[in-house]
Write a protein that holds these residues in place. Structure first.
Motif, PDB file in Angstrom:
ATOM      1  N   TYR A 155       0.833  -1.194   0.000  1.00 58.42           N
ATOM      2  CA  TYR A 155       0.000   0.000   0.000  1.00 58.42           C
ATOM      3  C   TYR A 155       0.876   1.256   0.000  1.00 58.42           C
ATOM      4  O   TYR A 155       2.018   1.248   0.455  1.00 58.42           O
ATOM      5  CB  TYR A 155      -0.949   0.015   1.191  1.00 58.42           C
ATOM      6  CG  TYR A 155      -0.280  -0.012   2.547  1.00 58.42           C
ATOM      7  CD1 TYR A 155       0.206   1.162   3.144  1.00 58.42           C
ATOM      8  CD2 TYR A 155      -0.164  -1.207   3.264  1.00 58.42           C
ATOM      9  CE1 TYR A 155       0.804   1.138   4.388  1.00 58.42           C
ATOM     10  CE2 TYR A 155       0.428  -1.237   4.510  1.00 58.42           C
ATOM     11  CZ  TYR A 155       0.910  -0.069   5.067  1.00 58.42           C
ATOM     12  OH  TYR A 155       1.508  -0.088   6.301  1.00 58.42           O
ATOM     13  N   LYS A 175      -5.819   3.546   8.065  1.00 61.57           N
ATOM     14  CA  LYS A 175      -4.853   2.454   8.121  1.00 61.57           C
ATOM     15  C   LYS A 175      -4.632   1.858   6.733  1.00 61.57           C
ATOM     16  O   LYS A 175      -5.573   1.595   5.986  1.00 61.57           O
ATOM     17  CB  LYS A 175      -5.342   1.369   9.078  1.00 61.57           C
ATOM     18  CG  LYS A 175      -4.355   0.246   9.280  1.00 61.57           C
ATOM     19  CD  LYS A 175      -4.891  -0.784  10.268  1.00 61.57           C
ATOM     20  CE  LYS A 175      -3.897  -1.924  10.465  1.00 61.57           C
ATOM     21  NZ  LYS A 175      -4.431  -2.935  11.413  1.00 61.57           N
ATOM     22  N   GLU A 177      -3.632  -0.951   3.968  1.00 59.33           N
ATOM     23  CA  GLU A 177      -3.795  -2.398   3.805  1.00 59.33           C
ATOM     24  C   GLU A 177      -3.223  -2.815   2.453  1.00 59.33           C
ATOM     25  O   GLU A 177      -3.469  -2.162   1.433  1.00 59.33           O
ATOM     26  CB  GLU A 177      -5.269  -2.810   3.872  1.00 59.33           C
ATOM     27  CG  GLU A 177      -5.926  -2.590   5.223  1.00 59.33           C
ATOM     28  CD  GLU A 177      -7.375  -3.056   5.235  1.00 59.33           C
ATOM     29  OE1 GLU A 177      -7.797  -3.687   4.248  1.00 59.33           O
ATOM     30  OE2 GLU A 177      -8.077  -2.767   6.221  1.00 59.33           O
ATOM     31  N   GLU A 211      -2.413   4.297   3.144  1.00 57.72           N
ATOM     32  CA  GLU A 211      -2.339   4.728   4.539  1.00 57.72           C
ATOM     33  C   GLU A 211      -2.194   6.249   4.581  1.00 57.72           C
ATOM     34  O   GLU A 211      -1.315   6.809   3.919  1.00 57.72           O
ATOM     35  CB  GLU A 211      -1.151   4.081   5.246  1.00 57.72           C
ATOM     36  CG  GLU A 211      -1.056   4.469   6.717  1.00 57.72           C
ATOM     37  CD  GLU A 211      -0.028   3.662   7.469  1.00 57.72           C
ATOM     38  OE1 GLU A 211      -0.361   2.523   7.854  1.00 57.72           O
ATOM     39  OE2 GLU A 211       1.101   4.156   7.639  1.00 57.72           O
TER      40      GLU A 211
END
Length: 305
Positions: A155, A175, A177, A211
């Motif tokens: 990512y 967040k 991934e 992110e």
């Protein structure tokens, strides 16, 4: 194996057998099939099949069979079939076997040995090949399957700055991934060993999630100092040495010549040369000047937040 040639001369009958000529003129009406070779005998002065075989020097080896049996009566017009046994080696499923068989072809020998074959298995020599004495037969088990391999897609990272947030604060607002890339292959294995891999398809089954990080930039400063900054190799981090500031405190060092600045942690003592107020770790010095500069004039601000 008996090889023969029948020659008829008037009333005399000669059979050339294994390089020798034999006279069978006294016999009539006996047919012998030795494996697939036919021999015609002209008469019968023997009571049984066994008598005939022994009398004519036809030897049965261990594993050979005869029909009718050796005890059977022999009459004019009798037909005798001899099936010869063959020795061969079979390599299959990691084993090498020494076997005996009356089978005439490779396929028949494998069936007699109760060897199960799948349609993709490789048989050498070919299944329809005649089986000779001391043949070597090898079976390669072939398994073809489809296999999928997942590979992570890293990512990306994105940083936003917030001047209302302390410079020491970093907040992950989304967040990250990894995504997934799936490759599907057709894989061929011979006796368990991979011999071919062909790519059939490649697809993204999951997209990566970026992110997002919010980095605070607000710096609250107290006292300011001016002087020279030098560098030295110490911890390889954003750190510095100062003669008086508390260990573990932070300062912002700005190169007054180009306006570049860096925040460092005080973790050592020095420098003690006149006019020098801070000795930056090599990594930190490179943020504001080239190492070749050696010494630069800076403003050093004590950070209070």
């Amino acid at each position: 194996m008996l090889l023969g040639l029948l020659v008829i001369c008037g009333v005399s009958v000669f059979l050339f057998l294994d390089g020798e000529s034999r006279d069978f003129s006294r016999k009539t009406g006996i047919t012998v099939w030795d494996d697939l070779t036919e021999f015609q005998y002209a008469g019968g002065t023997y009571a049984t099949v066994g008598d005939f075989l022994r009398g004519e020097g036809i030897v049965l080896a261990p594993g050979d069979s005869v029909f009718p049996s050796e005890e059977s009566a022999l009459a004019s017009g009798s037909r005798i079939a001899i099936t010869r046994s063959r020795s061969y080696t079979l390599r299959v499923d990691g084993e090498t076997l020494s076997l005996e068989t009356q089978a005439r072809t490779v396929a028949e020998a494998l069936a007699a040995a109760h060897v199960t074959l799948d349609e993709d298995d490789i048989v050498e020599p070919a299944r329809e090949t005649s089986l000779a004495e001391n043949s070597r037969v090898a079976i390669t088990r072939v398994v073809v399957s489809e296999e999928s391999v997942d590979k992570p897609i890293p990512y990306a990272k994105k940083t936003n700055e917030d001047d209302a947030l302390s410079w020491r604060k970093t907040v992950v607002t989304q967040k990250g991934e990894n995504g997934i890339e799936r490759s599907t292959y057709r894989v061929s294995r011979h006796d368990g060993k991979e011999v071919n891999r062909k790519l059939l398809a490649r697809e993204r089954v999951k997209e990566p999630v970026t992110e997002v990080v919010t980095q605070g930039t607000y710096v609250k400063v107290g006292k300011s100092h001016s002087g020279a900054a030098s560098w030295y190799a110490h911890t390889g981090t954003l750190a510095a040495a100062n003669p008086w500031l508390p260990m573990g405190s932070y300062v912002r060092v700005t190169n007054t010549g180009n306006g570049k600045s860096v925040i460092v942690k005080i973790n050592d003592r020095g420098p003690f040369a006149p006019g020098r107020i801070i000795d930056l770790d090599k990594v930190a010095f490179e943020k504001i000047a080239s190492l070749g500069s050696g010494v630069v004039h800076v403003k050093m601000e004590e950070i209070t937040n």
